[in-house]
Design a protein around this motif. Sequence first.
Motif, PDB file in Angstrom:
ATOM      1  N   LEU A 330      -4.169 -25.330  -3.433  1.00  0.00           N
ATOM      2  CA  LEU A 330      -5.352 -25.091  -2.616  1.00  0.00           C
ATOM      3  C   LEU A 330      -5.331 -23.689  -2.021  1.00  0.00           C
ATOM      4  CD1 LEU A 330      -7.910 -26.360  -1.220  1.00  0.00           C
ATOM      5  CD2 LEU A 330      -6.392 -27.007   0.646  1.00  0.00           C
ATOM      6  N   LEU A 331      -4.134 -23.157  -1.801  1.00  0.00           N
ATOM      7  CA  LEU A 331      -3.998 -21.831  -1.203  1.00  0.00           C
ATOM      8  C   LEU A 331      -4.358 -20.711  -2.177  1.00  0.00           C
ATOM      9  CD1 LEU A 331      -0.623 -22.468   0.638  1.00  0.00           C
ATOM     10  CD2 LEU A 331      -2.900 -22.399   1.675  1.00  0.00           C
ATOM     11  N   ASP A 332      -4.373 -21.021  -3.479  1.00  0.00           N
ATOM     12  CA  ASP A 332      -4.662 -19.961  -4.450  1.00  0.00           C
ATOM     13  C   ASP A 332      -6.073 -19.419  -4.307  1.00  0.00           C
ATOM     14  OD1 ASP A 332      -2.123 -20.176  -5.547  1.00  0.00           O
ATOM     15  OD2 ASP A 332      -2.750 -21.617  -7.078  1.00  0.00           O
ATOM     16  N   SER A 333      -7.004 -20.279  -3.899  1.00  0.00           N
ATOM     17  CA  SER A 333      -8.397 -19.842  -3.793  1.00  0.00           C
ATOM     18  C   SER A 333      -8.625 -18.925  -2.596  1.00  0.00           C
ATOM     19  CB  SER A 333      -9.329 -21.059  -3.683  1.00  0.00           C
ATOM     20  OG  SER A 333      -9.034 -21.813  -2.510  1.00  0.00           O
ATOM     21  N   TYR A 334      -7.702 -18.922  -1.641  1.00  0.00           N
ATOM     22  CA  TYR A 334      -7.881 -18.113  -0.423  1.00  0.00           C
ATOM     23  C   TYR A 334      -8.092 -16.642  -0.759  1.00  0.00           C
ATOM     24  CZ  TYR A 334      -6.123 -15.203   3.422  1.00  0.00           C
ATOM     25  OH  TYR A 334      -5.953 -14.202   4.343  1.00  0.00           O
ATOM     26  N   GLY A 335      -7.170 -16.061  -1.495  1.00  0.00           N
ATOM     27  CA  GLY A 335      -7.268 -14.633  -1.793  1.00  0.00           C
ATOM     28  C   GLY A 335      -8.423 -14.296  -2.716  1.00  0.00           C
ATOM     29  N   VAL A 336      -8.739 -15.194  -3.654  1.00  0.00           N
ATOM     30  CA  VAL A 336      -9.842 -14.932  -4.580  1.00  0.00           C
ATOM     31  C   VAL A 336     -11.163 -14.868  -3.811  1.00  0.00           C
ATOM     32  CG1 VAL A 336     -11.047 -15.744  -6.640  1.00  0.00           C
ATOM     33  CG2 VAL A 336      -8.574 -16.078  -6.433  1.00  0.00           C
ATOM     34  N   GLU A 337     -11.361 -15.840  -2.919  1.00  0.00           N
ATOM     35  CA  GLU A 337     -12.577 -15.843  -2.113  1.00  0.00           C
ATOM     36  C   GLU A 337     -12.654 -14.639  -1.188  1.00  0.00           C
ATOM     37  OE1 GLU A 337     -13.380 -20.650  -1.492  1.00  0.00           O
ATOM     38  OE2 GLU A 337     -12.886 -19.370   0.219  1.00  0.00           O
ATOM     39  N   ARG A 338     -11.579 -14.412  -0.459  1.00  0.00           N
ATOM     40  CA  ARG A 338     -11.599 -13.396   0.582  1.00  0.00           C
ATOM     41  C   ARG A 338     -11.591 -11.980  -0.011  1.00  0.00           C
ATOM     42  NH1 ARG A 338     -14.005 -13.424   3.601  1.00  0.00           N
ATOM     43  NH2 ARG A 338     -12.923 -11.834   4.806  1.00  0.00           N
ATOM     44  N   SER A 339     -10.930 -11.779  -1.118  1.00  0.00           N
ATOM     45  CA  SER A 339     -10.876 -10.441  -1.703  1.00  0.00           C
ATOM     46  C   SER A 339     -12.267  -9.945  -2.072  1.00  0.00           C
ATOM     47  CB  SER A 339      -9.963 -10.449  -2.930  1.00  0.00           C
ATOM     48  OG  SER A 339      -9.913  -9.172  -3.529  1.00  0.00           O
ATOM     49  N   ALA A 340     -13.035 -10.779  -2.761  1.00  0.00           N
ATOM     50  CA  ALA A 340     -14.379 -10.367  -3.173  1.00  0.00           C
ATOM     51  C   ALA A 340     -15.274 -10.136  -1.955  1.00  0.00           C
ATOM     52  CB  ALA A 340     -14.979 -11.432  -4.090  1.00  0.00           C
ATOM     53  N   HIS A 341     -15.146 -11.007  -0.971  1.00  0.00           N
ATOM     54  CA  HIS A 341     -15.982 -10.909   0.223  1.00  0.00           C
ATOM     55  C   HIS A 341     -15.644  -9.652   1.021  1.00  0.00           C
ATOM     56  CE1 HIS A 341     -17.777 -12.458   4.066  1.00  0.00           C
ATOM     57  NE2 HIS A 341     -18.612 -13.037   3.224  1.00  0.00           N
ATOM     58  N   ALA A 342     -14.350  -9.426   1.247  1.00  0.00           N
ATOM     59  CA  ALA A 342     -13.929  -8.232   1.987  1.00  0.00           C
ATOM     60  C   ALA A 342     -14.313  -6.962   1.242  1.00  0.00           C
ATOM     61  CB  ALA A 342     -12.420  -8.274   2.217  1.00  0.00           C
ATOM     62  N   ARG A 343     -14.180  -6.984  -0.073  1.00  0.00           N
ATOM     63  CA  ARG A 343     -14.495  -5.789  -0.874  1.00  0.00           C
ATOM     64  C   ARG A 343     -15.958  -5.387  -0.693  1.00  0.00           C
ATOM     65  NH1 ARG A 343     -13.069  -7.741  -5.306  1.00  0.00           N
ATOM     66  NH2 ARG A 343     -10.888  -7.070  -5.232  1.00  0.00           N
ATOM     67  N   HIS A 344     -16.851  -6.375  -0.587  1.00  0.00           N
ATOM     68  CA  HIS A 344     -18.267  -6.071  -0.407  1.00  0.00           C
ATOM     69  C   HIS A 344     -18.485  -5.303   0.898  1.00  0.00           C
ATOM     70  CE1 HIS A 344     -22.642  -6.935  -0.909  1.00  0.00           C
ATOM     71  NE2 HIS A 344     -22.627  -6.840   0.408  1.00  0.00           N
ATOM     72  N   PHE A 345     -17.855  -5.767   1.986  1.00  0.00           N
ATOM     73  CA  PHE A 345     -17.996  -5.069   3.266  1.00  0.00           C
ATOM     74  C   PHE A 345     -17.350  -3.686   3.215  1.00  0.00           C
ATOM     75  CE2 PHE A 345     -18.786  -9.378   4.845  1.00  0.00           C
ATOM     76  CZ  PHE A 345     -19.822  -9.148   5.734  1.00  0.00           C
ATOM     77  N   ILE A 346     -16.201  -3.593   2.573  1.00  0.00           N
ATOM     78  CA  ILE A 346     -15.461  -2.327   2.545  1.00  0.00           C
ATOM     79  C   ILE A 346     -16.216  -1.269   1.758  1.00  0.00           C
ATOM     80  CG2 ILE A 346     -13.359  -1.243   1.627  1.00  0.00           C
ATOM     81  CD1 ILE A 346     -11.940  -3.928   2.399  1.00  0.00           C
ATOM     82  N   THR A 347     -16.724  -1.629   0.590  1.00  0.00           N
ATOM     83  CA  THR A 347     -17.434  -0.637  -0.223  1.00  0.00           C
ATOM     84  C   THR A 347     -18.763  -0.251   0.431  1.00  0.00           C
ATOM     85  OG1 THR A 347     -18.348  -2.430  -1.596  1.00  0.00           O
ATOM     86  CG2 THR A 347     -16.353  -1.340  -2.378  1.00  0.00           C
TER      87      THR A 347
END
Length: 497
Positions: A330-347
């Motif tokens: 269940l923890l594997d999805s944490y980084g996949v979800e958050r990485s894409a979301h954070a990247r949108h704000f960062i870029t």
Amino acid sequence: METKSFECDVAVIGLGPVGAITANLLAHGGLRVVAVDREPDVMQVPRGVGIDGEIMRVMQTLGLAESLEPFLKVFRGAQYIDADGSVVATRPAASMEGSQGWPDRYNVHQPEFEQVLRDSLRANPLITELVSTEITDIQQGPDGALLHARGTAGSAPVSIAARYVVGADGGRSTTRRIVGSTYEDYGLNQPWIVADFQVSAKADLPDINTHYADPVSPAIYINVVRDIRRFEFRAAPGEDLDAAVLPDNIWARVSPWLSPEDAELLRAAVYTHRSLVVDKWRHGRILLAGDAAHQTPPFLGQGLCTGVRDAAAVSWRLRDVILRGAQGSLLDSYGVERSAHARHFITTATELGTKLTQPTKESIESLNSRVGREGRGVPPRLGEGIWDSAFGGGYLSPQPRDGSGVLVDDLVGFEFGLIMTPEIAGTLDDADLSSDRITTLPADAKLEAWLLEHGTGAMLIRPDRYVYGCYPGPQELQTGLAALRRSRALRETVAAG
């Protein structure tokens, strides 16, 4: 010197706002936490000055919103001024209550925000706080991790046995170095001079945040809270940064707006703005969060917010795995979800920073709408993960009030929540939903109208307040619930430890 030993469910490394919220949320979910920070207490340095309504929902979950509110100022608006002194774009003041059940945006003085969180975790018997303590190594085994630490003031060495570890120890993260994560770099590397002031009534400063265009050194003014004001200046190419933060040079820089007769210089520092996201968020039993996982330039005011979203997303997963028997996957999805979301704000923030030398109404409003600021545009969707892509999942949920005026998060708690029409509620097996740890809210008249407004008969919302799915009828909902059941794979409640 004898080693001091501790055992816990989760060790949280770093007690800035992201680590402190993570520790509080984990304990709120019933987990035993050891929280470690190298500093002796909250750092009194210029850092985050903005949070949004989503972050207030997290504080609401913790029962800390009322404690924090006296230290906040509802966002009064912002303006972007070009090199000729003309206002070319604006952002509106926040409403008194937005879609999140709170005003959309606040200004905050980060040390005060952190103090509220520290006071809470210090009062919680499930949390052990270890300050002036620095992690030196982490060894992972099949059932947990062993952390080695030393006191920064020469105190006894420390060992911590934990089921899992959350590294929220900032941009210079020791945890990230130990696990070997590397950054994806989106190209920004800009030093900015940041200075905080306590101003007197004589100071003649804007009532709203102001971005001043300059072809060499754009500036940002922030009306923080009460009598605290901030100026940020992009350093000129080749500028001596050590000299730039000397008081005389700071006063020279702010002389168009302030003089020593009008204000006291509280502190000044150089921050190098970067746009970075780690390549890997989970390493076995170690997970990264906050600036340890990503670094966001401040031009959207979303750096602190992005880290708090990490805290909410990782905490319910760890709770389900440790206390409710969910699979570690269940923890594997944490980084996949958050990485894409954070990247949108960062870029988006990185691109906004490039517009500050020559802002236009079109460019500023377009970039703000990409992240749904103050009701304009739509916040980004999570990366692929625990949500139903076929039925509108992955987006931040609104927070309505029921007919009694109660915010629904207060009715749901830190759980999955299902708001549904009475007709759909009548088709479900309450025992199944109870075993799935889903809080059900059959809609009263006001909530039913709210569901109709959103074009759905049922909305299933995750503990971090992101939509799992919106379902028009009972058959679609049953399919969605079955998929969620497979993703979480909860078993009977297991003992912590």
